[in-house]
Each structure stands twice: as structure tokens, then as C-alpha cells.
Scaffold this active site. Structure first.
Site, PDB file in Angstrom:
ATOM      1  N   LYS A 235       2.074   4.639  -1.054  1.00 22.88           N
ATOM      2  CA  LYS A 235       1.488   5.824  -1.677  1.00 22.88           C
ATOM      3  C   LYS A 235       1.937   7.040  -0.881  1.00 22.88           C
ATOM      4  O   LYS A 235       2.429   6.910   0.250  1.00 22.88           O
ATOM      5  CB  LYS A 235      -0.043   5.735  -1.703  1.00 22.88           C
ATOM      6  CG  LYS A 235      -0.698   5.504  -0.348  1.00 22.88           C
ATOM      7  CD  LYS A 235      -2.201   5.332  -0.503  1.00 22.88           C
ATOM      8  CE  LYS A 235      -2.871   5.029   0.835  1.00 22.88           C
ATOM      9  NZ  LYS A 235      -4.341   4.851   0.690  1.00 22.88           N
TER      10      LYS A 235
ATOM     11  N   ASP B 162       0.844  -1.202   0.000  1.00 22.72           N
ATOM     12  CA  ASP B 162       0.000   0.000   0.000  1.00 22.72           C
ATOM     13  C   ASP B 162       0.876   1.248   0.000  1.00 22.72           C
ATOM     14  O   ASP B 162       0.608   2.209   0.725  1.00 22.72           O
ATOM     15  CB  ASP B 162      -0.938   0.000   1.208  1.00 22.72           C
ATOM     16  CG  ASP B 162      -2.072   1.019   1.056  1.00 22.72           C
ATOM     17  OD1 ASP B 162      -2.350   1.440  -0.088  1.00 22.72           O
ATOM     18  OD2 ASP B 162      -2.676   1.400   2.077  1.00 22.72           O
TER      19      ASP B 162
ATOM     20  N   ASN C 226       0.955   7.507   2.728  1.00 14.60           N
ATOM     21  CA  ASN C 226       1.558   6.635   3.742  1.00 14.60           C
ATOM     22  C   ASN C 226       3.038   6.915   3.951  1.00 14.60           C
ATOM     23  O   ASN C 226       3.743   6.111   4.569  1.00 14.60           O
ATOM     24  CB  ASN C 226       1.357   5.163   3.356  1.00 14.60           C
ATOM     25  CG  ASN C 226      -0.074   4.712   3.569  1.00 14.60           C
ATOM     26  OD1 ASN C 226      -0.823   5.340   4.322  1.00 14.60           O
ATOM     27  ND2 ASN C 226      -0.470   3.643   2.903  1.00 14.60           N
TER      28      ASN C 226
END
Length: 223
Positions: free
Chosen positions: A43, A41, A46
Site C-alpha cells: 500500500k 501488505d 508502506n
């Protein structure tokens, strides 16, 4: 900490600044992959910046262990950063999917915008599967070459972590000691296993419901 996407929202970074941030991101993901962990995840939302403006990778909620040569099947992550093979519903190589997301992150750092976007999930899927990106006039040839080889639709042809580390664009700019160490570790094929356990982190983890010291010890000692 400040979220990196909030910073990028105010404009793109110059390539030297983007390189410094990306070197830190790459170093962290290289460490995870050597520990057989994929993030899944990655991105801008984050990626956090601490008081010294150093990168901290957050939200490992979709992370998982992987075995080299074995595929994963769970669809997870953020669509604008997701690799084509996930959109196709195929089993996928976890590290290769992370590398695609890293390519999207680098594009966002340098351009201040996403390489793939769409008003609907279907239009986004179409653009990701086509793998065509717009290269702005201000992007250097070396940076374009790196991004294009990270955003290759065929995961087998996509750059590896080592190829990214050794890329000409990554070697430019000012010295970054931690990245130099990473280069040496990649060349030698070793990783420092003597890193001490952070007791403060252990204390915080033990405050979470359902987490025991035995579970933490098992995870830490798992190779």
C-alpha cells in the site's frame, strides 16, 4: 525517508513520474517473488522515498514464504488494497494477491485516489468484489489497460509480473537501467544470486530481541 502516501496526498503524479516509481516497486516485488516471498501488505503507506526519491518497500510484517502452486489462507493486509479472494475468505495465490495490490498502488499514483473505497468494510467489500473502477479522463488508454488487467477479480485471469513488465505502458518514458536489467532477467528466467550480504543490516537485526546469527544465516541460505 518520506512516505509515498504523503506525497500523493498533495496531488496525483503525471504518468511518466508514476511509471518510474512503479517500475522500481515492480522490480522490488519481482525480486521478492523470485525469492518465494510475498509481501501481502502493499500500500502507499508502506512505500518510502529516500533522499534521491527512490522507492523503498517497508513493513514486511505480514510477508510470508510461498510455494508455487500452493495457496495461502491467512487474511492480512489493508482492506482498500486487499484482493477480492481475501474478502471472500478463500485460500489464495500469494503472488496474485500482491499483483492486485500493485494495481491499486498504480491507480493511486496516477489518480491520487483509491479505486475502491467505502464508508464501511461491507460497502468496500461489495465494491472490490464487483471489480468496477472509475477511469478519469486524464488517464491514458495504455495505463487504463494495464490497471484493468491487474484489477481482475478472477486471480487466474489477472496479469502476471512478467505480463506487467512487458506491457506497452511500462516500456514508455525515459530509460531506467534497473528496469531494463529486470526485463532481461525475466526473459532469461534467471536472478543474480551473487548479491553480497549487507553486514550493517545484520548488525541491526542482531540487536532485535530473540534474533541470533544462526537464525539469520538459516534464512539467508534458504532457497
Amino acid at each position: 525517508c518520506v512516505r509515498l502516501d504523503n506525497l500523493v496526498a498533495h496531488g496525483r503524479m503525471n504518468e511518466n513520474e508514476a511509471r518510474n516509481k512503479f517500475q522500481q516497486i515492480l522490480g522490488a516485488i519481482s525480486y521478492c517473488h523470485q525469492k518465494r516471498v510475498v509481501h501481502r501488505d502493499l500500500k502507499a503507506e508502506n512505500l518510502l522515498l529516500d533522499a534521491e526519491m527512490n522507492i523503498k518497500i517497508a513493513d514486511f510484517g505480514f510477508s510470508n514464504y510461498f510455494e508455487p502452486g500452493k495457496c495461502l489462507s491467512t487474511w492480512c493486509g489493508s482492506p482498500p488494497y486487499a484482493a477480492p479472494e481475501l474478502f471472500e475468505g478463500k485460500q489464495y495465490d500469494g503472488p496474485k494477491a500482491d499483483i492486485w495490490s500493485l494495481g491499486v498502488v498504480l491507480y493511486v499514483l496516477v489518480c491520487g485516489a483509491l479505486p475502491f473505497d467505502g464508508s464501511t468494510l461491507q460497502s468496500l467489500r461489495t465494491r472490490v468484489l464487483a471489480g468496477k473502477i472509475r477511469i478519469p479522463f486524464f488517464m491514458s488508454t495504455e495505463c487504463e489497460h494495464l490497471i484493468r488487467h491487474m484489477l481482475i477479480v478472477d486471480p487466474q485471469k489477472r496479469f502476471t509480473i512478467q505480463q506487467i513488465i512487458e506491457h506497452k505502458w511500462m516500456q514508455q518514458g525515459g530509460p531506467y537501467p534497473e528496469f531494463e536489467t529486470l526485463i532481461e532477467q525475466q526473459k532469461m528466467g534467471v536472478l543474480d544470486e551473487s548479491e553480497p550480504v549487507n553486514e550493517l543490516i545484520i548488525e541491526h537485526m542482531l540487536q532485535l530481541p530473540g534474533v541470533s546469527s544462526e537464525q539469520i544465516a538459516k534464512v539467508i541460505t534458504t532457497k
